[in-house]
Design an enzyme around this catalytic site. Structure first.
Site, PDB file in Angstrom:
ATOM      1  N   GLY A  32     -26.777 -15.769  26.976  1.00 55.77           N
ATOM      2  CA  GLY A  32     -27.548 -16.869  27.539  1.00 55.77           C
ATOM      3  C   GLY A  32     -29.023 -16.656  27.309  1.00 55.77           C
ATOM      4  N   SER A  87     -35.725 -15.842  30.459  1.00 51.63           N
ATOM      5  CA  SER A  87     -34.930 -14.619  30.379  1.00 51.63           C
ATOM      6  C   SER A  87     -33.968 -14.667  29.208  1.00 51.63           C
ATOM      7  CB  SER A  87     -34.112 -14.441  31.656  1.00 51.63           C
ATOM      8  OG  SER A  87     -33.064 -15.389  31.661  1.00 51.63           O
ATOM      9  N   ASP A 114     -35.093 -23.845  43.307  1.00 55.04           N
ATOM     10  CA  ASP A 114     -35.033 -24.340  41.924  1.00 55.04           C
ATOM     11  C   ASP A 114     -33.594 -24.702  41.582  1.00 55.04           C
ATOM     12  OD1 ASP A 114     -35.854 -25.064  39.357  1.00 55.04           O
ATOM     13  OD2 ASP A 114     -35.598 -23.031  38.570  1.00 55.04           O
ATOM     14  N   ASP A 143     -30.067 -17.418  39.285  1.00 51.26           N
ATOM     15  CA  ASP A 143     -31.493 -17.640  39.044  1.00 51.26           C
ATOM     16  C   ASP A 143     -32.309 -17.783  40.336  1.00 51.26           C
ATOM     17  OD1 ASP A 143     -33.593 -17.880  37.381  1.00 51.26           O
ATOM     18  OD2 ASP A 143     -33.098 -19.847  36.576  1.00 51.26           O
TER      19      ASP A 143
HETATM   20  N1  LIG Z   1     -24.043 -13.589  36.037  1.00 48.96           N
HETATM   21  C1  LIG Z   1     -23.916 -14.333  34.941  1.00 48.96           C
HETATM   22  N2  LIG Z   1     -22.710 -14.453  34.322  1.00 48.96           N
HETATM   23  C2  LIG Z   1     -22.576 -15.195  33.220  1.00 48.96           C
HETATM   24  N3  LIG Z   1     -23.571 -15.875  32.624  1.00 48.96           N
HETATM   25  C3  LIG Z   1     -24.805 -15.812  33.185  1.00 48.96           C
HETATM   26  C4  LIG Z   1     -25.038 -15.047  34.367  1.00 48.96           C
HETATM   27  N4  LIG Z   1     -26.336 -15.175  34.699  1.00 48.96           N
HETATM   28  C5  LIG Z   1     -26.890 -15.974  33.772  1.00 48.96           C
HETATM   29  N5  LIG Z   1     -25.983 -16.377  32.858  1.00 48.96           N
HETATM   30  C6  LIG Z   1     -26.226 -17.244  31.688  1.00 48.96           C
HETATM   31  O1  LIG Z   1     -27.587 -17.112  31.271  1.00 48.96           O
HETATM   32  C7  LIG Z   1     -28.287 -18.350  31.382  1.00 48.96           C
HETATM   33  C8  LIG Z   1     -29.698 -18.135  31.881  1.00 48.96           C
HETATM   34  O2  LIG Z   1     -29.639 -17.585  33.172  1.00 48.96           O
HETATM   35  P1  LIG Z   1     -30.717 -17.927  34.292  1.00 48.96           P
HETATM   36  O3  LIG Z   1     -30.667 -19.368  34.657  1.00 48.96           O
HETATM   37  O4  LIG Z   1     -30.558 -16.963  35.399  1.00 48.96           O
HETATM   38  O5  LIG Z   1     -32.047 -17.611  33.492  1.00 48.96           O
HETATM   39  P2  LIG Z   1     -33.437 -18.351  33.342  1.00 48.96           P
HETATM   40  O6  LIG Z   1     -34.117 -17.794  32.156  1.00 48.96           O
HETATM   41  O7  LIG Z   1     -34.162 -18.192  34.605  1.00 48.96           O
HETATM   42  O8  LIG Z   1     -33.093 -19.821  33.128  1.00 48.96           O
HETATM   43  P3  LIG Z   1     -34.074 -21.061  33.124  1.00 48.96           P
HETATM   44  O9  LIG Z   1     -33.927 -21.628  31.765  1.00 48.96           O
HETATM   45  O10 LIG Z   1     -33.475 -21.904  34.211  1.00 48.96           O
HETATM   46  O11 LIG Z   1     -35.450 -20.585  33.429  1.00 48.96           O
HETATM   47  C9  LIG Z   1     -27.433 -19.198  32.301  1.00 48.96           C
HETATM   48  O12 LIG Z   1     -27.579 -20.551  32.023  1.00 48.96           O
HETATM   49  C10 LIG Z   1     -26.019 -18.703  32.020  1.00 48.96           C
HETATM   50  O13 LIG Z   1     -25.513 -19.319  30.857  1.00 48.96           O
HETATM   51 MG   LIG Z   2     -31.948 -20.874  35.038  1.00 50.98          MG
END
Ligand SMILES: Nc1ncnc2c1ncn2[C@@H]1O[C@H](COP(=O)(O)OP(=O)(O)OP(=O)(O)O)[C@@H](O)[C@H]1O
Ligand SMILES: [Mg+2]
Length: 298
Positions: free
Chosen positions: A101, A106, A226, A245
């Site tokens: 992801g 991140s 969020d 998140d």
């Molecule tokens: N515990 C988990 N298990 C499986 N997939 C996960 C997990 N945590 C995150 N992901 C995957 O990673 C992606 C990004 O995670 P997250 O939303 O926490 O990060 P972010 O960078 O803060 O996202 P944003 O684009 O909302 O800023 C999620 O959309 C999901 O696909």
């Molecule tokens: Mg996110």
């Protein structure tokens, strides 16, 4: 990228790691750590040190200053290696897999514990996207250092929530460890809510989401702030929703916390109405989430 990270990590010996550790330790003090400071702290002949710094720069783990005063700073990739080193040494993860992801802030990788449990490792990259955009225009603007520091804070905040909250709700991943800008949590075999075209029991999924918001509010005194269909992952097998998140959460003493809570609740209710035709009263849902009533309906 993750395979690359694991490959890079294997190539580092303990002196390389000491250099990275030193740059990390001095992150707060210097934009670029002067070469003289590095020479004074790492006990190897200057020629060898120069070779190592050159190699680490080529591997993009550190970056050399472009000014006349030679200095180096850590990159996100360098910080990744240090976090990985801690997590492996502490026995939190045993194997690192591929990237699963890529969020705006991140990059998430799959990993395994020594007992073969599947894990997700979230490496924060706060500011990376905007940083790249800005630095294309203005080469000299290098504030990645502050982004590294903020990424560490975000990881620490997310860990603090995900290590506590699973005691009160099953609707969040469980954190197993954290180092620097990386958080290790249970891997959810699922898809983000925005990608779920169909759900067998959409109302149940929505209740699961409220359940997590309520547990966070009542037991930890926090509001996610969020929430959207991008921050909910629904497990494929049993349709359990997990709110992910969490670093931007606010405490109940924040004067705006009720506004954020309402926004979170309203947002998901509208989404479920639009996509699945589920009708839920906002006021009742809010009272449930705040712990004022024990049922969403009624
Ligand atoms: N515990 C988990 N298990 C499986 N997939 C996960 C997990 N945590 C995150 N992901 C995957 O990673 C992606 C990004 O995670 P997250 O939303 O926490 O990060 P972010 O960078 O803060 O996202 P944003 O684009 O909302 O800023 C999620 O959309 C999901 O696909
Ligand atoms: Mg996110």
């Amino acid at each position: 990228m993750l395979v690359l990270l694991a490959e890079i990590y294997k190539e580092l010996d303990y002196i390389d790691k000491r250099i990275l550790l030193l740059l990390d330790k001095l992150l707060i003090r210097y934009e670029y750590v002067p070469l003289s400071v590095i020479e004074g702290s790492i006990n190897v002949p200057p020629r060898e040190l120069a070779l190592r710094l050159g190699r680490l720069s080529e591997m993009k783990l550190i970056k050399r200053s472009l000014t006349s005063r030679t200095g180096y700073r850590l990159t996100f990739l360098g910080l990744d290696c240090l976090a990985l080193d801690d997590l492996v040494r502490d026995g939190v993860i045993a194997y690192l897999g591929s990237s699963i992801g890529m969020g705006k802030e991140s990059e998430v990788y799959i990993a395994k514990s020594s007992k073969e449990a599947l894990l997700a490792v979230k490496f924060y990259r706060i500011g990376k996207a905007s940083f790249q955009k800005v630095s294309r225009v203005r080469q000299y603007l290098t504030n990645e250092r502050s982004w590294l520091i903020r990424s560490k804070l975000a990881a620490e905040r997310e860990y603090s929530v995900l290590s506590e909250l699973p005691r009160y709700t099953e609707n969040v991943p469980r954190a197993f460890g954290w180092s620097r800008h990386a958080v290790v949590m249970s891997f959810i075999n699922g898809v983000e809510l925005y990608r779920c075209r169909e759900l067998r029991k959409p109302t149940e999924v929505l209740y699961g989401i409220f359940n997590a918001l309520r547990a966070a509010f009542i037991h930890l005194g926090i509001v996610h702030s969020d929430l959207s269909e991008y921050n909910v992952v629904v497990s494929i097998v049993d349709e359990v929703p997990y709110i992910i998140d969490w670093p931007q959460y606010v405490y109940r003493d924040n004067p705006l916390h009720l506004e954020y809570l309402k926004r979170d609740v309203l947002y998901v209710i509208k989404f479920f109405k639009r996509r699945y035709g589920v009708s839920i009263d906002v006021g009742k849902a809010l009272r449930f989430v705040k712990g004022e009533v024990n049922e969403v309906i009624g």
